[in-house]
Structures are given as structure tokens and as C-alpha cells.
Write an enzyme that holds these catalytic residues in place. Structure first.
Site: not given
Length: 325
Positions: A54-57, A105, A110, A216
Site C-alpha cells: 500500500g502507498s502512504g509509506h 512485508k 500482501d 498502516h
């Protein structure tokens, strides 16, 4: 919480487009997908390295695409696993004919989607293997541990090994060596806010902090009264030192996205002193944003025991924006 975005549902696509346009010398985009690959394409004969989630990292994972690290990064929606077809496109973009290693991860979505993509790639004649990273010591059950900032060390060391010409089995063995030994733990004094809802991942008042947060937006495993960073570092290191013995280590103080660099260096000051007093030799040190959680205000500490081989790969050249030496 105000966000500097356009339409929330276009955030990831527009971010990917912005990165590719800003750095055309480094990045390309797989047409029709939020997959960033190397601008110069897959390198013939080299093992490809793919990661994502997921994006946001940010800078993970696209910021680690470049010579010496990843060949492709698959960018799911914020805190959402990418679909198998997206991962398959990343595999194809990274395939130089000598196999592709996936760095995954340890989150159920995932792991499932990357494994499904590996099966699809195998059906198309691409040899794929994978390594799962589970470095978060906040979770007592090792099988359930999340992959967090320690994943960056897997990217760097496995990426350097692949760039040096190692085979798929050799790169996987080294990646597993890092994943098996790296340990991390994080905390937060403020949550992050979801782009679509604008709501916090968890509620936290001024007198509280979360210990053992994930990446997250989720709360930690323990809520405590807020205290000074000296005591917080003691708390996290108490957990980490139980699993990483004194010796030569790489240490990373990782910001969660909303932590000023001044505070990260103050944190590192205490981390370094306490580790050295406990008999650790800090052979390599990293301070900054490596694996974030949007604008969460907090940090994580990562320890990786080092030998000569891993140190050499950590020091190898990297063109990735997120890991400049």
C-alpha cells in the site's frame, strides 16, 4: 485534517505520475498501472528485485527503485495491498531473464497477492521467488509479526547483491539472512489521518502515546502516558535488545512521516548512547524517513546485526532517491 491532494481516489495515480515526471532519469511507469520501474528498463542477465504494498509509506517503496536497489515498485492504494495483476506487471518490468525476487512485508493481503502474482509469472515462464519480512518485535508471536522499517535493509542488501551479479538463489539467501535477523519497533504521539475519510487511524489525547504501532495507521499494542524521548527509547530498546545481542549493528531511527528531523536526531542521540553503553558497536547509522505512515508523529528503531558481507552491500552504490549514501 487538511490534505494537499486533488481527488482522494486519484492520490496514488497522481503521486506516481508526479514522481515519474519529476525524475525521468530514474523512473518509468508501466502503462495503465501504478507500477514504477527503472527508466533504463530491466537489466539483461541481472536478478530483478520487486517490492511494494500500500502507498502512504513514502519514500517506500517507489523511492527505492534505482540501480543498486529495486527494479520495480508496486504502489497499491493507501494502506491497501496491490492486486496480483499489478504485482505481475512489476515482475515483468523487472525481469532481465535471470529470475525475479519479491520482497514482501508480512501482511496477509500482501503475502497472498504477491504469491498469486508469482504463480501467474511462473505460468508465463518467468522464474520468481520471494522473501517475507517480519521484523516488528511489538508482536510477540513471530509468525504474526509485521514487516516494517527493517524491510528497507532487505531492499538495500538484496538489491546490491543482485546488482553485483548474484544468482536468484544467492540473492534470496542473502535477503532471508537480513530478514531473519533484522528487528524493529515503533511508537507514536500523534496518529495519521486517512486521505479519503480525513479521520485519524486512532484517537489519542495529549497525555497519551502508542507503543508498538504499525505502518498502516493502526494503534500500537500498548497505550501509555506520554513521557520524554529518553524514557521512550529505553522502552523500545528493552524489547529490541532481547532479540539482538551486543555486537556490530546497523541502526536506523526512522521517522513515521510527521516527525521533525530535529526530533529524530535527538532520538538518535539517546539511542546511540544507550546502545554503546550496552556493548553495541554502531557500525552503520541511518536517521530519517525510510518507512513512514503518512503524517504520523513518531519513530521506529531498527537494529540489524552486521557481518563483513552485509556491511559491504550496505555500502554499495545506490541510485535510489530514498537511500542516498
Amino acid at each position: 485534517m487538511k490534505k494537499l491532494i486533488g481527488e482522494a481516489n486519484e492520490l496514488v495515480s497522481q503521486m506516481v505520475e508526479g514522481m515519474v515526471h519529476a525524475h525521468p532519469e530514474l523512473y518509468g511507469r508501466v502503462e495503465g498501472f501504478n507500477v514504477i520501474c527503472r527508466a533504463d528498463g530491466a537489466k539483461s542477465g541481472k536478478v530483478g528485485l520487486v517490492s511494494g504494498g500500500g502507498s502512504g509509506h513514502e519514500p517506500a517503496h517507489a523511492g527505492y527503485v534505482g540501480d543498486g536497489m529495486l527494479d520495480a515498485a508496486v504502489c497499491g492504494e493507501v494502506f491497501t495491498s496491490p492486486t496480483p495483476d499489478m504485482v505481475l506487471e512489476g515482475i515483468k518490468a523487472a525481469d532481465g531473464g535471470n529470475g525475479v525476487l519479491l520482497v514482501v512485508k508480512n501482511y496477509a493481503g500482501d503475502v497472498m497477492n504477491f504469491e498469486l502474482a508469482a504463480e501467474l509469472a511462473d505460468a508465463e515462464g518467468i522464474k520468481v521467488d520471494h522473501v517475507v519480512v517480519a521484523d516488528d518485535v511489538a508482536i510477540s508471536n513471530k509468525e504474526d509479526r509485521r514487516g516494517v522499517a527493517g524491510t528497507v535493509f532487505v531492499h538495500k542488501i538484496a538489491g546490491a547483491a543482485a546488482a553485483s551479479g548474484k544468482s536468484l538463489s544467492e540473492v534470496k539467501a542473502l535477503a532471508e539472512k537480513v530478514a531473519t535477523n533484522v528487528r524493529s519497533m515503533g511508537m507514536a504521539v500523534e496518529p495519521c489521518y486517512m486521505p479519503v475519510s480525513g479521520k485519524p487511524g486512532f484517537d489519542l489525547n495529549e497525555e497519551e502515546m502508542e507503543i508498538g504501532i504499525g505502518i498502516h495507521g493502526e494503534r500500537g499494542v500498548e497505550r501509555k502516558p506520554t513521557t520524554n524521548v529518553d524514557a521512550i527509547v529505553d522502552d523500545l530498546l528493552d524489547h529490541l535488545k532481547k532479540e539482538v545481542s551486543p555486537g556490530e549493528v546497523a541502526v536506523m531511527v526512522n521517522g513515521m512521516g510527521g516527525t521533525p528531523l530535529s526530533e529524530l536526531y535527538v532520538t538518535y542521540h539517546f539511542v546511540a548512547k544507550k546502545l554503546e553503553d550496552a556493548g553495541y558497536t554502531l557500525k552503520r547509522k541511518y536517521v530519517g524517513n525510510y518507512m513512514t505512515s503518512l503524517e504520523m508523529h513518531g519513530f521506529s528503531i531498527t537494529l540489524l546485526p552486521l557481518d563483513e558481507e552485509m556491511t559491504g552491500y550496505l555500502d554499495a552504490p545506490s541510485a535510489a532517491l530514498g537511500f542516498k549514501l
